[in-house]
Design an enzyme around this catalytic site. Sequence first.
Site, mmCIF file in Angstrom:
data_model
loop_
_atom_site.group_PDB
_atom_site.id
_atom_site.type_symbol
_atom_site.label_atom_id
_atom_site.label_comp_id
_atom_site.label_asym_id
_atom_site.label_seq_id
_atom_site.Cartn_x
_atom_site.Cartn_y
_atom_site.Cartn_z
ATOM 1 C CE LYS A 35 -0.254 -0.321 5.039
ATOM 2 N NZ LYS A 35 -0.999 -0.971 6.143
ATOM 3 C CE1 TYR A 261 15.546 31.172 5.248
ATOM 4 C CE2 TYR A 261 15.401 28.806 4.865
ATOM 5 C CZ TYR A 261 15.392 30.109 4.380
ATOM 6 O OH TYR A 261 15.215 30.329 3.046
#
Length: 368
Positions: A35, A261
């Site tokens: 899946k 950042y």
Amino acid sequence: MSRPTQILIDISALQHNCQLAHSLSPSSKTVAVIKADAYGHGAIEIARALQNTVAMFAVSSLDEAMELRADGIRLPVLLLEGCFSADELQTACSQGFHVVMHNQEQLAMLNQLTSNQHVVTWLKVDTGMHRLGFDYEQAITAFDYLNSNVSVSDIVLMTHMSVADELDDGFTNKQLQRFNQCHQAIEKGAGKPVSRSIGNSAAISGWPEARADWDRPGIMLYGLSPFENKVPECETLQPVMTFQSQVIALRKINPGETVGYGNTWQAQKPSTIATVAVGYGDGYPRNAKSGTPVIVNGQRGKLCGRVSMDMITVDVTGLDNIQVNSEVELWGNQLSANEVARWADTIGYELVTRMPKRTRRKITNHNN
Ligand SMILES: *Cc1c(COP(=O)(O)O)cnc(C)c1O
């Protein structure tokens, strides 16, 4: 030369893991769970590589199963959530898919099949996970209904374990006991053998009693252990996915300088920082903390500062022979996705499954 960020999918490792899963319970038939695009590994490639060694495949939806058919995969496919409408059930019948039956609505859909349509149903028993399935009493009634329905060609009794990855948790025994009681009552009522399916990877590796007629391994096929601790059955699994990139910039910074950042990471000493061409836009988890191991030229560096969309920064101070173009492994043979996952407050399953489309996938096979 293009951007060096890619995943390698090692088909020989996949085949090794599949044999290992099967060897745990040689008399069981293997239902390979593929899946979610085979947990991000590419369902078509994985199905092609396993179609001659497993009994069938399992996916979540009819759409996923139809993609396999469109590529010429002929094995039976189990729909783990069953059908969402009578139309879907008709298609499932015509394609030879097996369907899970977990609620009354799905049982009722059988009435809309025509007399020449037949389907194998997997009756799901809720033994304690409380996610899908019928409880003990309902399951007995549902079995009788399926058993007398002309459209149903065979019935497998199934359940799913909720804490099989914790070997000292007695709840798994409780679930097994509930399931076996239900199975016995059903067989007695039916007066014939009814086949069983219980285990995912954790259950079939760690709980011999969960090995049954049909086993449903998923994560272990991809070479990731479902356990936090070492478990002998999973020691020799080989990671199928290697996530790799390269160093694209290298600099030395002084103590007190910050990286990335938000300036969240600060050098405590003269430091060498390697910038690597991989970020959350490529499937590297943004919430990986500073300190997360990153393999640079075969050695362990440490993620420093925030993960950007396209880049990460790695403290490679003191490592040997690091250059622009040095090879980087984010996870794979040298570093387990499970270890990276712990630094990012998640599990290896999620990291490999959520690979975005832009990350190039390359298939390798050492057996050829
Ligand atoms: C996903 C799934 C599996 C496979 O689980 P793993 O932990 O990946 O081995 C097995 N059975 C069901 C019902 C599932 O949904």
